[in-house]
Scaffold this motif. Structure first.
Motif: not given
Length: 418
Positions: A129-142
């Motif tokens: 909801q607050v960063t693009d990293v968590a919703g982009g390519a890094g979503a799977a890692a997070i």
């Protein structure tokens, strides 16, 4: 359509002279002045567009990792009631996302290699909801961050410097030590790298690590989140929204927006942009005032023509207008040629720069120095219009003195030796 004869004669003088030896040198100087104005205007547009693009690219990539607004407790303590704080923040219509976090400095070790890092505890369910990293390519890692398993997600450059890949163990050294009968010893925790992320911003890819917020609370001995991160509908309203939240939120809380987190960097870029504008404007000014020498030589060469026009009834004001038209035409043509050249390069710089890097086998933007590794460009109307106006004004000012000299030519004196 009937044009004033001053405009017609001035335009004729502007384009004449190339086919005759007598006026060839004057035409050459006029062409050099026109070229100088064009190159100066083009350089201004290209440099300011690149600086705008650089600022925008770094800002966008930075905001892919950093939130628009951070609300945190003083001295790094836990927020008394994070759910209440998030609920109060969401009441502001400008806020579209909120997520809790814990942030602390730590050391991450792998064998003999050790790097300092900002360890951020996040909630994988709300981080998108607050960063693009968590919703982009890094979503799977997070998404692999599970409480109690002590997994960690590293930036790609940080992982490369430590020589680790997904699945490798690393040791996290917490900043506060543990008191034992033998003295204060550092608190160590072995963690497993469950994924990597890349924001495109070297500063964060080389120094940021993310863990689950519950694991971070255990590592740093906190009772809960140390802050809340917010995402806004319009990032440019961050400062105004921060002031509104400071008045509406309850409790002893500190609020910091993204413009204050990197205030020094943005101020330095703005100062550099202003200085480059001034320096390159001087280049345009030098080229524009070359028109003075061009018009002075033209007036000397056209003394007989001036005398004939005066005997036919032309007023000094009309003579002055003829040579001002000639100089203005050079300035207008040079300015618009520079605009065309500058915009062509600015809009295609992503193709031109890689071709030059390949040709010269060089990298113009090392990531370690410039934070990004490609040349961005963002031509803005607010920069282009002032450039064109200043160039035209300088060209117009350069024509005043030679044109005034032409209007003062005595017809009898001019025709004496003709």
């Amino acid at each position: 359509m009937h044009l004033p004869y001053e405009l017609a004669v001035g335009w004729r003088y502007t384009r004449a002279g190339r086919a005759t030896r007598r006026n060839g040198f004057i035409s050459f100087i006029s062409g050099v002045s026109m070229l100088g104005i064009a190159l100066g205007v083009a350089a201004l547009i290209i440099v300011l567009s690149v600086m705008n693009g650089f600022q925008k690219e770094v800002r966008d990539r930075m905001l892919g990792v950093v939130s628009h607004i951070e609300i945190y407790a003083p001295q790094g303590q836990a927020i008394p009631d994070p759910n209440k704080t998030m609920e109060e923040a969401r009441r502001n219509p400008a806020v579209i996302g909120a997520a809790p976090f814990i942030a602390s400095q730590a050391l991450i070790a792998r064998g003999e290699d050790m790097k300092g890092a900002l360890v951020r505890g996040i909630d994988p369910a709300t981080e998108s909801q607050v960063t693009d990293v968590a919703g982009g390519a890094g979503a799977a890692a997070i998404a692999r961050l599970v409480p109690g398993q002590f997994g960690i997600v590293l930036g790609t450059d940080l992982a490369r410097s430590l020589g680790v890949r997904e699945g490798d163990p690393v040791t996290l050294v917490a900043p506060s030590g543990q008191v034992t009968p033998a003295g204060v010893v550092p608190r160590l925790k072995q963690m497993t790298v469950v994924g990597l992320f890349s924001s495109g911003h070297y500063e964060y890819d080389s120094a940021l690590a993310m863990v689950h917020i519950e694991d971070a609370a255990r590592l740093f001995r906190l009772e809960g989140p140390s802050g809340v991160r917010l995402k806004l509908r319009d990032l440019h309203q961050a400062r105004e929204v921060a002031f509104e939240l400071a008045r509406s939120l309850s409790g002893d809380l500190l609020i910091r927006d993204w413009t204050r987190q990197n205030q020094t960097w943005f101020a330095a870029v703005q100062l550099e942009k202003r200085m480059m504008f001034i320096i390159l404007t001087l280049i345009v000014a030098v080229a524009a005032f070359n028109l003075v020498s061009t018009l002075v030589m033209t007036v000397t060469d056209k003394r007989a023509d001036i005398a004939i026009l005066r005997t036919l009834g032309a007023s000094p004001r009309s003579i002055m207008g003829i040579f001002m038209v000639q100089g203005a035409m050079v300035g207008i043509i040079g300015t618009f040629a520079g605009l065309a050249l500058g915009l062509a390069v600015a809009y295609n710089i992503d193709v031109i720069v890689p071709a030059l890097e390949k040709l010269f086998h060089a990298s113009f933007l090392p990531r370690e120095v410039y934070l990004i590794n490609r040349m961005p460009s963002d031509p803005q109307q607010g920069d282009i219009l002032p450039i064109a106006v200043i160039s035209l004004i300088l060209a117009f000012l350069a024509t005043i003195y030679p044109s005034w000299r032409a209007s003062r030519v005595n017809p009898a004196e001019a025709l004496r030796y003709e």
